[in-house]
Design a protein around this motif. Structure first.
Motif, PDB file in Angstrom:
ATOM      1  N   LYS A  46      -0.700   0.025  -4.567  1.00 49.24           N
ATOM      2  CA  LYS A  46       0.441  -0.129  -3.663  1.00 49.24           C
ATOM      3  C   LYS A  46       1.491  -1.051  -4.284  1.00 49.24           C
ATOM      4  N   THR A  50       5.202   0.115  -5.125  1.00 55.46           N
ATOM      5  CA  THR A  50       6.352  -0.581  -4.560  1.00 55.46           C
ATOM      6  C   THR A  50       7.370  -0.870  -5.657  1.00 55.46           C
ATOM      7  N   LYS A  62       6.325   4.681   0.624  1.00 54.72           N
ATOM      8  CA  LYS A  62       5.673   4.282   1.883  1.00 54.72           C
ATOM      9  C   LYS A  62       4.961   5.469   2.515  1.00 54.72           C
ATOM     10  N   GLN A  63       5.607   6.602   2.485  1.00 54.61           N
ATOM     11  CA  GLN A  63       5.022   7.804   3.086  1.00 54.61           C
ATOM     12  C   GLN A  63       3.719   8.179   2.371  1.00 54.61           C
ATOM     13  N   LEU A  65       1.732   6.185   0.497  1.00 55.13           N
ATOM     14  CA  LEU A  65       0.703   5.159   0.642  1.00 55.13           C
ATOM     15  C   LEU A  65       0.175   5.031   2.055  1.00 55.13           C
ATOM     16  N   SER A  66       0.969   5.401   3.045  1.00 57.60           N
ATOM     17  CA  SER A  66       0.516   5.265   4.425  1.00 57.60           C
ATOM     18  C   SER A  66      -0.282   6.475   4.888  1.00 57.60           C
ATOM     19  N   ASP A  67      -0.278   7.500   4.104  1.00 57.47           N
ATOM     20  CA  ASP A  67      -0.959   8.735   4.478  1.00 57.47           C
ATOM     21  C   ASP A  67      -2.187   8.919   3.582  1.00 57.47           C
ATOM     22  N   ASP A  68      -3.357   8.453   4.087  1.00 52.83           N
ATOM     23  CA  ASP A  68      -4.588   8.554   3.284  1.00 52.83           C
ATOM     24  C   ASP A  68      -4.845   9.973   2.824  1.00 52.83           C
TER      25      ASP A  68
END
Length: 129
Positions: A46, A50, A62-63, A65-68
């Protein structure tokens, strides 16, 4: 990108020097593996993503990394594209194929058997990666 900062010719020169390339790769890995575990975990990835977001856009990072499911899909697709015999491992021939393809894409000579063996030995788990 690195190539913009130091110039494509300098990148090619670095990539043609095995010792220098190994030194750079080791330093890059060490800088990402902040807990010195020998692995790059999700938080470390992450952090890198970033940083990369400056080039591809923070929202996209972000999309991902936030979506396993999406992250797992990307990793699985990358692995599957290399694991051509679907064994669940990357063997020496598959590794050589990837190394050769990357070398060709960046205009470098095909890796020698010794180059492939070196990488395989670094990643080896019972003769497979």
């Amino acid at each position: 990108s690195v190539a913009k900062d130091i110039g494509m010719e300098e990148v090619k020169q670095i990539l043609s020097d095995d010792a220098k390339l190994n030194e750079i790769c080791a330093a890059a890995f060490t800088s990402v593996d902040t807990d010195n575990s020998g692995f790059i975990d999700r938080d470390e990835l992450k952090e890198v993503m970033t940083s990369v977001a400056k080039d591809i856009g923070m929202e996209e990072v972000k999309q991902i990394l936030s979506d396993d499911a999406k992250l797992n899909e990307i990793c699985a697709a990358a692995f599957t594209s290399v694991d051509t015999d679907n064994s669940g491992f990357i063997d020496r021939d598959e590794l050589k194929e990837v190394m050769t393809s990357v070398a060709k894409d960046i205009g470098m000579p095909e890796p020698s058997d010794n180059d492939v063996d070196e990488v395989m030995n670094e990643l080896d788990v019972n003769g497979r990666c």
